[in-house]
Design a protein around this motif. Structure first.
Motif, PDB file in Angstrom:
ATOM      1  N   VAL A   1       0.824  -1.215   0.000  1.00 23.89           N
ATOM      2  CA  VAL A   1       0.000   0.000   0.000  1.00 23.89           C
ATOM      3  C   VAL A   1       0.855   1.261   0.000  1.00 23.89           C
ATOM      4  CG1 VAL A   1      -1.915  -1.174   1.126  1.00 23.89           C
ATOM      5  CG2 VAL A   1      -0.176  -0.062   2.531  1.00 23.89           C
ATOM      6  N   LYS A   2       2.123   1.148   0.413  1.00 26.49           N
ATOM      7  CA  LYS A   2       3.008   2.306   0.351  1.00 26.49           C
ATOM      8  C   LYS A   2       3.450   2.575  -1.083  1.00 26.49           C
ATOM      9  CE  LYS A   2       7.284   4.202   2.266  1.00 26.49           C
ATOM     10  NZ  LYS A   2       8.433   3.964   3.171  1.00 26.49           N
ATOM     11  N   ILE A   3       3.722   1.512  -1.841  1.00 29.53           N
ATOM     12  CA  ILE A   3       4.158   1.677  -3.224  1.00 29.53           C
ATOM     13  C   ILE A   3       3.001   2.129  -4.114  1.00 29.53           C
ATOM     14  CG2 ILE A   3       4.928   0.375  -5.251  1.00 29.53           C
ATOM     15  CD1 ILE A   3       6.831  -1.111  -3.533  1.00 29.53           C
ATOM     16  N   GLU A   4       1.812   1.557  -3.907  1.00 27.58           N
ATOM     17  CA  GLU A   4       0.655   1.891  -4.738  1.00 27.58           C
ATOM     18  C   GLU A   4      -0.584   2.068  -3.859  1.00 27.58           C
ATOM     19  OE1 GLU A   4      -1.193   3.412  -7.013  1.00 27.58           O
ATOM     20  OE2 GLU A   4       0.348   2.578  -8.348  1.00 27.58           O
ATOM     21  N   PRO A   5      -0.788   3.266  -3.306  1.00 28.42           N
ATOM     22  CA  PRO A   5      -1.962   3.467  -2.442  1.00 28.42           C
ATOM     23  C   PRO A   5      -3.273   3.525  -3.215  1.00 28.42           C
ATOM     24  CG  PRO A   5      -0.729   5.504  -2.674  1.00 28.42           C
ATOM     25  CD  PRO A   5       0.083   4.459  -3.353  1.00 28.42           C
ATOM     26  N   ASP A   6      -3.227   3.584  -4.546  1.00 28.31           N
ATOM     27  CA  ASP A   6      -4.441   3.663  -5.344  1.00 28.31           C
ATOM     28  C   ASP A   6      -5.026   2.288  -5.663  1.00 28.31           C
ATOM     29  OD1 ASP A   6      -6.329   5.322  -6.801  1.00 28.31           O
ATOM     30  OD2 ASP A   6      -5.499   4.408  -8.598  1.00 28.31           O
ATOM     31  N   LEU A   7      -4.356   1.205  -5.261  1.00 30.41           N
ATOM     32  CA  LEU A   7      -4.841  -0.151  -5.524  1.00 30.41           C
ATOM     33  C   LEU A   7      -5.786  -0.566  -4.406  1.00 30.41           C
ATOM     34  CD1 LEU A   7      -4.667  -2.620  -7.371  1.00 30.41           C
ATOM     35  CD2 LEU A   7      -2.718  -3.421  -6.001  1.00 30.41           C
TER      36      LEU A   7
ATOM     37  N   CYS B   1      -6.764   3.963   4.330  1.00 30.96           N
ATOM     38  CA  CYS B   1      -7.446   3.708   3.064  1.00 30.96           C
ATOM     39  C   CYS B   1      -8.348   4.888   2.688  1.00 30.96           C
ATOM     40  CB  CYS B   1      -8.252   2.419   3.158  1.00 30.96           C
ATOM     41  SG  CYS B   1      -9.190   2.009   1.677  1.00 30.96           S
ATOM     42  N   GLU B   2      -9.052   5.440   3.653  1.00 31.77           N
ATOM     43  CA  GLU B   2      -9.910   6.593   3.376  1.00 31.77           C
ATOM     44  C   GLU B   2      -9.097   7.793   2.928  1.00 31.77           C
ATOM     45  OE1 GLU B   2     -11.964   7.045   7.026  1.00 31.77           O
ATOM     46  OE2 GLU B   2     -13.453   5.490   6.605  1.00 31.77           O
ATOM     47  N   ASN B   3      -7.921   7.979   3.498  1.00 29.17           N
ATOM     48  CA  ASN B   3      -7.067   9.102   3.083  1.00 29.17           C
ATOM     49  C   ASN B   3      -6.494   8.875   1.688  1.00 29.17           C
ATOM     50  OD1 ASN B   3      -7.482  10.417   5.534  1.00 29.17           O
ATOM     51  ND2 ASN B   3      -5.712   9.433   6.495  1.00 29.17           N
ATOM     52  N   ALA B   4      -6.205   7.618   1.352  1.00 24.55           N
ATOM     53  CA  ALA B   4      -5.631   7.310   0.036  1.00 24.55           C
ATOM     54  C   ALA B   4      -6.668   7.399  -1.084  1.00 24.55           C
ATOM     55  CB  ALA B   4      -4.993   5.919   0.060  1.00 24.55           C
ATOM     56  N   GLU B   5      -7.943   7.127  -0.778  1.00 23.39           N
ATOM     57  CA  GLU B   5      -9.020   7.169  -1.761  1.00 23.39           C
ATOM     58  C   GLU B   5      -8.690   6.314  -2.989  1.00 23.39           C
ATOM     59  OE1 GLU B   5      -9.937  11.157  -2.740  1.00 23.39           O
ATOM     60  OE2 GLU B   5     -10.552  11.731  -0.714  1.00 23.39           O
ATOM     61  N   PRO B   6      -8.542   5.014  -2.842  1.00 26.32           N
ATOM     62  CA  PRO B   6      -8.200   4.152  -3.995  1.00 26.32           C
ATOM     63  C   PRO B   6      -9.340   4.103  -5.005  1.00 26.32           C
ATOM     64  CG  PRO B   6      -8.758   2.815  -2.088  1.00 26.32           C
ATOM     65  CD  PRO B   6      -8.730   4.225  -1.602  1.00 26.32           C
ATOM     66  N   ARG B   7      -8.995   3.902  -6.284  1.00 22.86           N
ATOM     67  CA  ARG B   7      -9.980   3.874  -7.359  1.00 22.86           C
ATOM     68  C   ARG B   7      -9.832   2.665  -8.264  1.00 22.86           C
ATOM     69  NH1 ARG B   7     -12.504   8.853  -8.240  1.00 22.86           N
ATOM     70  NH2 ARG B   7     -11.676  10.595  -7.011  1.00 22.86           N
ATOM     71  N   HIS B   8      -8.783   1.873  -8.095  1.00 23.97           N
ATOM     72  CA  HIS B   8      -8.524   0.773  -9.022  1.00 23.97           C
ATOM     73  C   HIS B   8      -8.444  -0.550  -8.268  1.00 23.97           C
ATOM     74  CE1 HIS B   8      -7.156   4.350 -11.275  1.00 23.97           C
ATOM     75  NE2 HIS B   8      -7.575   3.681 -12.328  1.00 23.97           N
ATOM     76  N   GLY B   9      -8.497  -1.603  -9.046  1.00 29.03           N
ATOM     77  CA  GLY B   9      -8.489  -2.945  -8.487  1.00 29.03           C
ATOM     78  C   GLY B   9      -9.700  -3.724  -8.954  1.00 29.03           C
ATOM     79  N   GLU B  10      -9.482  -4.972  -9.316  1.00 32.03           N
ATOM     80  CA  GLU B  10     -10.578  -5.784  -9.862  1.00 32.03           C
ATOM     81  C   GLU B  10     -11.709  -5.941  -8.849  1.00 32.03           C
ATOM     82  OE1 GLU B  10     -11.263 -10.285 -11.701  1.00 32.03           O
ATOM     83  OE2 GLU B  10      -9.266  -9.619 -11.097  1.00 32.03           O
ATOM     84  N   LEU B  11     -11.371  -6.375  -7.637  1.00 27.98           N
ATOM     85  CA  LEU B  11     -12.406  -6.555  -6.622  1.00 27.98           C
ATOM     86  C   LEU B  11     -12.973  -5.219  -6.168  1.00 27.98           C
ATOM     87  CD1 LEU B  11     -10.630  -9.289  -4.458  1.00 27.98           C
ATOM     88  CD2 LEU B  11     -12.350  -9.632  -6.227  1.00 27.98           C
TER      89      LEU B  11
END
Length: 936
Positions: free
Chosen positions: A863-869, A896-906
């Motif tokens: 999650v540090k390398i890719e917080p958008d996943l 997770c709420e601060n990162a606001e991810p948008r991608h990922g299959e699931l």
């Protein structure tokens, strides 16, 4: 005439001799001329005939002849002073046999492949049969020196390459002990009960193998002992010459009761029955102890005490006895050779101490104090080796010999257990050594504040160049007195920056913040005037320390004073951003805030600087500080849409929807046709259930800024609100303008599916496949066939050349059998070291193996390398739900709420679902985590 004629032959003979033997004469050999009278007497062979010519011999050279070279010559003619030439071997040593043998060796040449040399071929060197001259030797030496020099130049590179090859080989083919290292580490998880339940390893060998000198022994029956107990016999030994049952085969008529003839007593050949019984009882007790120890709940071994006992059995030295003896002899020789050499006595004492001979070590070191009474190290070693009161006596003697030794006084104070005694020792030491800063500091630490202040007043008089003493005195004084103390300190030490910084902190602590900036500026000017170089990194480090101490104004003043020193103008922005990140990493937030503030003053129109400062305030500041910064940011950068959006979102999250609308209205004025601002306004209204306002905004956006995303949001709004007909109409209209936008085709197909129009859904998907570019075609084709259940029509994996390699490697890890997954994960990390999908696969692998700590580390790395996943956050949250605490679960959710991810299959499966369109990030995280089944 006769005499002349008589002399003439002699003259001619002399010439002839010179002509024939001129070579010898020319060569420098003294050859006696033969007299005619001696011709008949000297019939022996001349000694110079048949001998090799001297080196550089040229016939007639002494009479003016010159050397010349023909084709038959091997080399040129040489002078007599030329170096040695062995090419002309003596005639007598070159025989026909040697030549035949040489030819035979040439015929018997070994043409095996193992005899082939890449440089010399099969036969070795081409010129190896020739003579080896001195110039050849000199050339070989030069070439050898060159080779050695070149080898030294390449040595470091070659060793590095060999090391890398060895590491690569070890990584590909690990040792057995490395392969089982993970199993060894698992031993730490074995409980005490499991450890104690491990059965003892028995000896599987038979009795003859266990005892090579096997002897058959027949046990004595119990009836034998019972018989003699009844008879009251006191004999406890059996004569081996007697029978087993007493009277049988015994030469004495009385059996066992018969006395030994001649006063014979039991000897070495007799068996002591009492000792046999005691041994048997002891053996039985040992076996019973082993059996009881193996039973759960009846152990008689204390595990902690057992380990303690093992530690007590560890030898105090690890060297060999022979090495110790050699060292002892060597040190003895050193002591005898130079008895006034302190290290010899210290080394000797420590050797005896290590070997366990403490008293010998004490004797040696005391002898050393006699031989080296002026050695501080010897006295300190003696005090260390001696116990309690004896050590005090040793230190007292040391003080008499070395009254100026600070270390001895410190050691004397350490040996005292009473505080008063320590103070007494240190005060006595200060009477003798009043210039020692260490003694003053040690003495002050033992005093109360008032007494310490008095002592420090005296200390700065004795040691006026000690900054530490001046600063310590300033801390104990009142505000006014502290200012006087610091002024005196600056007069005595004008080149130290800490005095100035302490003065600034003093003014800040007493509310005079306006003086802080002036003091720091004066400090820079004064230090430069005294020839002190202003080290920017040191001053920033001092500012960080002030920040951690709570002196905010001082740290900010220091940052403003030194932030631009020694930096080129074109490097300022990059350097300052790095400095701010470094301060954040060191938890010096006020320093970072000061750096951003200074950078914004220098670069007020730089959007990137404003963004960095805004992200910093968002992460480490308050909502008020973020909004104040964003207000200034949009004033300087009105075209930066992201700054407007951040300000509106901050107001919306705070619940101030009207303020968010006003910010977006101002953003519309600055950016009239911005797609991002239109969509942000629509989202603001739809999230607050203002659907009509959202429809109107979308209608205006479609008229003024008709983009594919605007149409997509319009279709989605009508879809989620249940207006299927309006959604289909808008989707058809959008596809007339943007037929190559794949999401519109997917949305149209899904809407038709929801209406149970499968034929129209298939037609929509097929049209999307035809009209979009290759990558999207493959996505749509898979989407179509999966949605319609036609799995056999999915394209092969070879077609997905655009897919991230990390995704394929991550899937490949879990397609392997369990024993091969770890190897596959290593290969994946080699190919895609920083790919988040591979890192997530490794974390899941450790999770499946119940390696909790390692799994958590790899989840954090992912999650540090890719917080958008979003998938990574969902798996991480699921992991913490099973193995973490409530604090850890909340921490993951908050991040997770601060990162606001948008991608990922699931993640996209849930976040894009129509029913979840108003759910927050935290709610989506919980939904995805619930649907994860850790069956990997």
């Amino acid at each position: 005439m006769a005499s002349a004629a008589a002399k003439q032959p002699s003259k001619n003979a002399t010439k002839g001799s010179a002509g024939a033997g001129g070579g010898a004469a020319a060569g420098g050999a003294a050859v006696p001329l033969a007299s005619p009278l001696m011709g008949g007497l000297n019939k022996k062979k001349k000694p110079f005939l048949g001998m090799p010519a001297p080196l550089g011999y040229v016939p007639g050279l002494g009479r003016g002849a010159t050397g010349f070279t023909t084709r038959s010559d091997i080399g040129p003619a040489r002078d007599a002073n030329d170096p040695v030439d062995d090419r002309h071997a003596p005639p007598g040593k070159r025989t026909v046999g040697d030549q035949m043998k040489k030819n035979q060796d040439d015929d018997d040449e070994d043409l095996n492949d193992t005899n082939y040399d890449e440089f010399n071929g099969y036969a070795g060197s081409l010129f190896s049969s020739g003579p080896y001259e001195k110039d050849d030797e000199e050339a070989d030496a030069i070439y050898a020196a060159l080779d050695k020099r070149m080898d030294e130049r390449r040595k470091e590179r070659r060793e590095l390459r060999e090391k890398e090859e060895i590491e690569k080989y070890r990584m590909e083919r690990p040792k057995i002990q490395q392969q089982f290292s993970d199993l060894k580490r698992k031993l730490a998880e074995v409980t005490e009960e499991e450890w104690l339940s491990i059965p003892d390893v028995g000896d599987a060998r038979n009795k003859r193998q266990r005892n090579p000198r096997y002897e058959k022994l027949t046990p004595v029956p119990d009836s034998f002992f019972a018989k003699h107990l009844q008879t009251g016999d006191n004999h406890t030994t059996v004569d081996p010459r007697q029978g087993q049952f007493g009277g049988l085969n015994t030469p004495f008529p009385g059996g066992l009761n018969t006395p030994y003839p001649g006063g014979m007593t039991p000897g070495a050949g007799e068996l002591d029955m009492r000792k046999i019984g005691q041994a048997r009882n002891t053996l039985m007790d040992m076996r019973l102890s082993q059996v009881s120890d193996s039973v759960s709940g009846q152990t008689v071994v204390d595990p902690k005490g057992y380990l303690t006992d093992l530690n007590s059995m560890i030898p105090t030295h690890g060297g060999d006895i022979s090495d110790i003896k050699k060292a002892r002899l060597l040190l003895k020789s050193v002591r005898e050779t130079n008895p006034h050499h302190p290290p010899a006595w210290i080394a000797s004492a420590r050797l005896e101490e290590v070997t366990g001979k403490l008293q010998v070590a004490r004797n040696l070191i005391m002898k050393g104090t006699e031989m080296c009474p002026k050695s501080e190290d010897v006295w300190l070693e003696a005090a260390r080796l001696q116990p309690g009161d004896t050590a005090k006596a040793v230190v007292a003697q040391a003080v008499r010999h070395l009254p100026q030794s600070v270390r001895i006084y410190i050691r004397a104070a350490e040996l005292e257990t009473d505080i008063r005694a320590k103070k007494r020792v240190l005060r006595k030491a200060l009477e003798n050594v009043s210039k020692s800063v260490r003694l003053w500091k040690t003495a002050v630490e033992l005093e109360e504040p008032e007494d310490a202040r008095i002592m420090l007043s005296r200390a700065v008089e004795c040691c006026p160049t000690s900054v530490e003493l001046w600063l310590a005195l300033a801390r104990l004084e009142t505000y006014e007195n502290a200012r006087r103390v610091l002024n005196k300190a600056r007069e005595n030490i004008p080149t130290d920056r800490h005095i100035w910084i302490t003065a600034a902190k003093l003014e800040e602590a007493n509310g005079n913040t306006q003086m802080v900036e002036k003091i720091i500026d004066r400090a820079i000017t004064s230090l430069r005037a005294n020839g002190v170089e202003i080290n920017r990194e040191q001053w920033i480090q001092d500012a960080e320390e002030c920040d951690k101490a709570g002196s905010v104004a001082t740290c900010q003043a220091v940052i403003r004073a030194v932030i631009g020193i020694g930096i080129e103008e074109e490097d300022c922005k990059h350097t300052w951003m790095e400095d701010a990140e470094s301060c954040v990493a060191h938890n010096a937030l006020e320093c970072a805030r000061a750096i951003y503030a200074h950078a914004l003053q220098v670069f007020p129109s730089k959007k990137s600087v404003w963004l960095r400062a805004a992200y910093f305030e968002k992460s480490h500041g308050t909502r008020e500080s973020l909004e104040a910064l964003l207000q200034r940011a949009v004033a300087h950068c009105p075209k930066a849409e992201v700054l407007w959006l951040m300000g509106a979102k901050s107001k919306w999250l705070a619940g101030d929807v009207p303020a968010a609308r006003s910010i977006l209205a101002l953003a519309f004025q600055a950016n009239p046709n911005s797609e991002e601002i239109w969509l942000a306004a629509v989202k603001l209204e739809s999230e607050n259930n203002e659907y009509e306002r959202a429809r109107k905004l979308l209608a205006k956006a479609r008229s003024s800024a008709p983009t594919a995303r605007v149409f997509m949001k319009s279709v989605k709004l009508e879809w989620v609100l249940g207006n299927i007909a309006a959604a289909q109409e808008l989707c058809s209209e959008a596809l007339k303008h943007y037929e190559d936008f794949p999401k519109l085709w997917m949305m149209k197909g899904q809407i038709e599916e929801q209406s149970e129009n499968m034929d129209k859904a298939r037609e929509a998907y097929n049209q999307g496949v035809r009209l979009t570019h290759r990558e999207v075609q493959l996505n749509l084709e898979c989407f179509l066939n999966v949605r319609l259940g036609q799995l056999t029509r999915i394209p092969s994996m070879k077609s997905f050349s655009f897919i991230s390699t990390g995704i394929l490697w991550a899937e490949a890890v879990f397609l392997e059998a369990r024993p091969q997954r770890k190897t596959k994960s290593v290969d994946a990390l080699k190919k895609c070291e920083h790919d988040p999908h591979v890192l997530l696969a490794v974390a899941k692998l450790f999770w499946s193996e119940r390696k909790i700590t390692k799994a958590r580390e790899w989840f954090l790395r992912t999650v540090k390398i890719e917080p958008d996943l979003g998938d990574a956050w969902a798996f991480f949250y699921k992991f913490e739900l099973q193995h973490g605490t409530e604090e850890q679960q909340e921490e993951v959710k908050k991040r997770c709420e601060n990162a606001e991810p948008r991608h990922g299959e699931l993640w996209c499966t849930e976040s894009k679902h129509i029913l979840n369109w108003q759910k927050k990030i935290g709610e989506i995280l919980v939904l995805v985590a619930v649907k994860i089944k850790n069956t990997f």
